[in-house]
Enzyme design. Sequence first.
Site, PDB file in Angstrom:
ATOM      1  N   ARG A  40       0.775  -1.210  -0.063  1.00 16.41           N
ATOM      2  CA  ARG A  40      -0.076   0.017  -0.050  1.00 16.41           C
ATOM      3  C   ARG A  40       0.821   1.198  -0.073  1.00 16.41           C
ATOM      4  O   ARG A  40       0.414   2.163   0.631  1.00 16.41           O
ATOM      5  CB  ARG A  40      -1.052   0.180   1.307  1.00 16.41           C
ATOM      6  N   ARG A  46      -3.565   6.756   0.895  1.00 15.70           N
ATOM      7  CA  ARG A  46      -3.922   7.769   1.774  1.00 15.70           C
ATOM      8  C   ARG A  46      -3.050   8.554   2.720  1.00 15.70           C
ATOM      9  O   ARG A  46      -3.395   9.729   2.968  1.00 15.70           O
ATOM     10  CB  ARG A  46      -5.538   7.477   2.486  1.00 15.70           C
ATOM     11  N   ARG A  69      -7.321  12.085  -4.897  1.00 17.40           N
ATOM     12  CA  ARG A  69      -8.727  11.125  -4.390  1.00 17.40           C
ATOM     13  C   ARG A  69      -9.720  12.304  -4.256  1.00 17.40           C
ATOM     14  O   ARG A  69     -11.125  11.814  -4.056  1.00 17.40           O
ATOM     15  CB  ARG A  69      -8.479  10.243  -3.380  1.00 17.40           C
ATOM     16  N   ASP A 104      -6.700  -2.897  -7.553  1.00 20.62           N
ATOM     17  CA  ASP A 104      -7.417  -3.352  -6.320  1.00 20.62           C
ATOM     18  C   ASP A 104      -7.721  -4.787  -6.479  1.00 20.62           C
ATOM     19  O   ASP A 104      -7.958  -5.241  -7.678  1.00 20.62           O
ATOM     20  CB  ASP A 104      -8.454  -2.734  -5.677  1.00 20.62           C
ATOM     21  N   TYR A 157     -14.822 -12.201   0.267  1.00 20.86           N
ATOM     22  CA  TYR A 157     -15.404 -11.108   0.015  1.00 20.86           C
ATOM     23  C   TYR A 157     -16.914 -11.266  -0.993  1.00 20.86           C
ATOM     24  O   TYR A 157     -17.730 -10.998  -0.440  1.00 20.86           O
ATOM     25  CB  TYR A 157     -14.680 -10.012  -0.854  1.00 20.86           C
TER      26      TYR A 157
HETATM   27  O1  CP3 Z   1      -0.160  -1.749  -2.637  1.00 25.34           O
HETATM   28  C1  CP3 Z   1      -0.147  -0.468  -3.482  1.00 25.34           C
HETATM   29  O2  CP3 Z   1       0.138   0.438  -3.154  1.00 25.34           O
HETATM   30  C2  CP3 Z   1      -1.011  -0.910  -4.706  1.00 25.34           C
HETATM   31  C3  CP3 Z   1      -2.660  -0.771  -4.455  1.00 25.34           C
HETATM   32  C4  CP3 Z   1      -3.187  -1.686  -3.812  1.00 25.34           C
HETATM   33  C5  CP3 Z   1      -4.585  -1.463  -3.219  1.00 25.34           C
HETATM   34  N1  CP3 Z   1      -5.192  -2.366  -2.764  1.00 25.34           N
HETATM   35  C6  CP3 Z   1      -5.096   0.105  -3.390  1.00 25.34           C
HETATM   36  C7  CP3 Z   1      -6.247   0.506  -2.440  1.00 25.34           C
HETATM   37  C8  CP3 Z   1      -3.271  -2.948  -3.466  1.00 25.34           C
HETATM   38  C9  CP3 Z   1      -2.072  -4.003  -3.777  1.00 25.34           C
HETATM   39  C10 CP3 Z   1      -4.450  -3.473  -2.672  1.00 25.34           C
HETATM   40  C11 CP3 Z   1      -4.770  -4.960  -2.510  1.00 25.34           C
HETATM   41  C12 CP3 Z   1      -5.860  -5.139  -1.697  1.00 25.34           C
HETATM   42  N2  CP3 Z   1      -7.058  -4.521  -1.641  1.00 25.34           N
HETATM   43  C13 CP3 Z   1      -5.908  -6.040  -0.562  1.00 25.34           C
HETATM   44  C14 CP3 Z   1      -4.904  -7.002  -0.248  1.00 25.34           C
HETATM   45  C15 CP3 Z   1      -3.939  -6.337   0.536  1.00 25.34           C
HETATM   46  C16 CP3 Z   1      -4.454  -6.126   2.002  1.00 25.34           C
HETATM   47  O3  CP3 Z   1      -4.435  -4.765   2.221  1.00 25.34           O
HETATM   48  O4  CP3 Z   1      -4.623  -6.960   2.534  1.00 25.34           O
HETATM   49  C17 CP3 Z   1      -7.419  -6.076   0.100  1.00 25.34           C
HETATM   50  C18 CP3 Z   1      -7.751  -7.037   0.973  1.00 25.34           C
HETATM   51  C19 CP3 Z   1      -7.978  -5.130  -0.799  1.00 25.34           C
HETATM   52  C20 CP3 Z   1      -9.652  -4.839  -0.771  1.00 25.34           C
HETATM   53  C21 CP3 Z   1      -9.630  -3.423  -0.219  1.00 25.34           C
HETATM   54  N3  CP3 Z   1      -9.278  -2.438  -0.967  1.00 25.34           N
HETATM   55  C22 CP3 Z   1     -10.191  -2.920   0.991  1.00 25.34           C
HETATM   56  C23 CP3 Z   1     -10.426  -3.802   2.143  1.00 25.34           C
HETATM   57  C24 CP3 Z   1     -10.223  -1.645   0.823  1.00 25.34           C
HETATM   58  C25 CP3 Z   1     -10.974  -0.680   1.883  1.00 25.34           C
HETATM   59  C26 CP3 Z   1     -10.133  -0.555   3.154  1.00 25.34           C
HETATM   60  C27 CP3 Z   1      -9.191   0.804   2.912  1.00 25.34           C
HETATM   61  O5  CP3 Z   1      -7.910   0.615   3.094  1.00 25.34           O
HETATM   62  O6  CP3 Z   1      -9.528   1.707   2.536  1.00 25.34           O
HETATM   63  C28 CP3 Z   1      -9.633  -1.391  -0.397  1.00 25.34           C
HETATM   64  C29 CP3 Z   1      -9.350   0.307  -0.829  1.00 25.34           C
HETATM   65  C30 CP3 Z   1      -8.034   0.375  -1.277  1.00 25.34           C
HETATM   66  N4  CP3 Z   1      -7.250  -0.318  -2.257  1.00 25.34           N
HETATM   67  C31 CP3 Z   1      -7.446   1.813  -1.170  1.00 25.34           C
HETATM   68  C32 CP3 Z   1      -6.073   1.716  -1.744  1.00 25.34           C
HETATM   69  C33 CP3 Z   1      -5.213   2.614  -1.851  1.00 25.34           C
HETATM   70  C34 CP3 Z   1      -7.843   2.856  -0.448  1.00 25.34           C
HETATM   71  C35 CP3 Z   1      -8.988   3.659  -1.075  1.00 25.34           C
HETATM   72  C36 CP3 Z   1      -9.260   5.110  -1.073  1.00 25.34           C
HETATM   73  O7  CP3 Z   1      -8.250   5.851  -1.735  1.00 25.34           O
HETATM   74  O8  CP3 Z   1     -10.122   5.513  -0.557  1.00 25.34           O
END
Ligand code: CP3
Length: 341
Positions: A22, A26, A35, A71, A149
């Site tokens: 990640r 944010r 965003r 994602d 999910y």
């Molecule tokens: O790592 C990186 O920088 C690359 C981008 C990336 C994102 N999600 C961007 C994201 C990667 C590799 C993921 C993987 C992901 N997504 C996983 C596996 C890794 C982990 O964290 O366990 C999972 C479970 C998800 C599903 C997901 N996406 C959730 C549960 C959420 C909401 C929770 C949260 O953190 O906001 C997201 C949203 C998400 N994916 C964001 C980002 C940058 C935040 C979205 C925003 O900008 O509001």
Amino acid sequence: MSAFLKACRREPTSHTPIWIMRQAGRYQPEYRAIRSKVSFVELCKSPDLAAEVTILPVTQLGVDAAIIFADILLVLEPLGIGFEFTKDDGPSILRPIRESKDVDAVSSAIHAADSLHYVMESIKKTKAGLPKDIPLIGFAGAPFTLASYAIEGGGSKNYLHTKRMMYSDEGAWRALMQKLSAAIADYLNAQIQAGADAVQLFDSWVGALSPSDYVRYVAPFVRGIFDSLPKHIPAIHFGTGNPALYPHMKAAGGTVIGIDWRVDLGTTWRLLGDDVAIMGNLDPVSLLAPKAVLAERAKDVLDSANGQPGHIFNLGHGVFPEVQVDQVRALVDFVHEASAR
Ligand code: CP3
């Protein structure tokens, strides 16, 4: 070859490579500014913007690899399992899968190069903009994590619906895992075709399972995905929550095993054997500690790896939005300096 790709192959490097799960997100003011104009899904679907946020941590932090901005849930759209991101509660599945007729309605082929072409565009644009010596990691969610999910309808604590399907309708469970795995294999291969130098399979929630359930209900599908990938492309197999699964995850596949902070890295690596590389495993909350404490804790991880070729430094899970960019940069600098050899 870059330090990251060498470490994936367990070759000696001049320093321990580091990237951060990640690393685009944010906690960065620049990300928050983008965003404020586009939704998260719009950002994923805009290759120019996705490439911009993918490259930002490389210039801002000096990490050794980039990971494509996307994602794990995007693949649910071509599978016919709609999802949306709600403002506060995170992802929500429009039609959760609960019985075998729901599984029947899931697509059996997604043709990722077409249905997820925007991700391939993002990869091509990112590769064109990244420094030549910085590899790009593609990724997908692992079948258990995606199934959780799709079945729960969102995040979950106890995975009641998921396990209920697993235990009470193994045929439906296997049919769903087969469809998810075929889609994931197609998607990862398409990302490699588009230019990804390595891939990561995120099994973020698999730790909810016991080892015997993992072996029976999950491992065969994960193995099929790793077997479908070209052998010259490093593949990171990441999971959290249950250290007892790591040997079984290794057996299911991956050039690199990604581990969380709940274990000692060196002990886990010895247990897995020196025929696999290891990624991890600083507690992500360490980034909220004073810099001296952060450095001490990062040094513990480096000491635990003992300079053995094949360690890729990372957090044990993703960076939190509450973290300061300056802290992440301090961690990257510290790992580079303290591991220089
Ligand atoms: O790592 C990186 O920088 C690359 C981008 C990336 C994102 N999600 C961007 C994201 C990667 C590799 C993921 C993987 C992901 N997504 C996983 C596996 C890794 C982990 O964290 O366990 C999972 C479970 C998800 C599903 C997901 N996406 C959730 C549960 C959420 C909401 C929770 C949260 O953190 O906001 C997201 C949203 C998400 N994916 C964001 C980002 C940058 C935040 C979205 C925003 O900008 O509001």
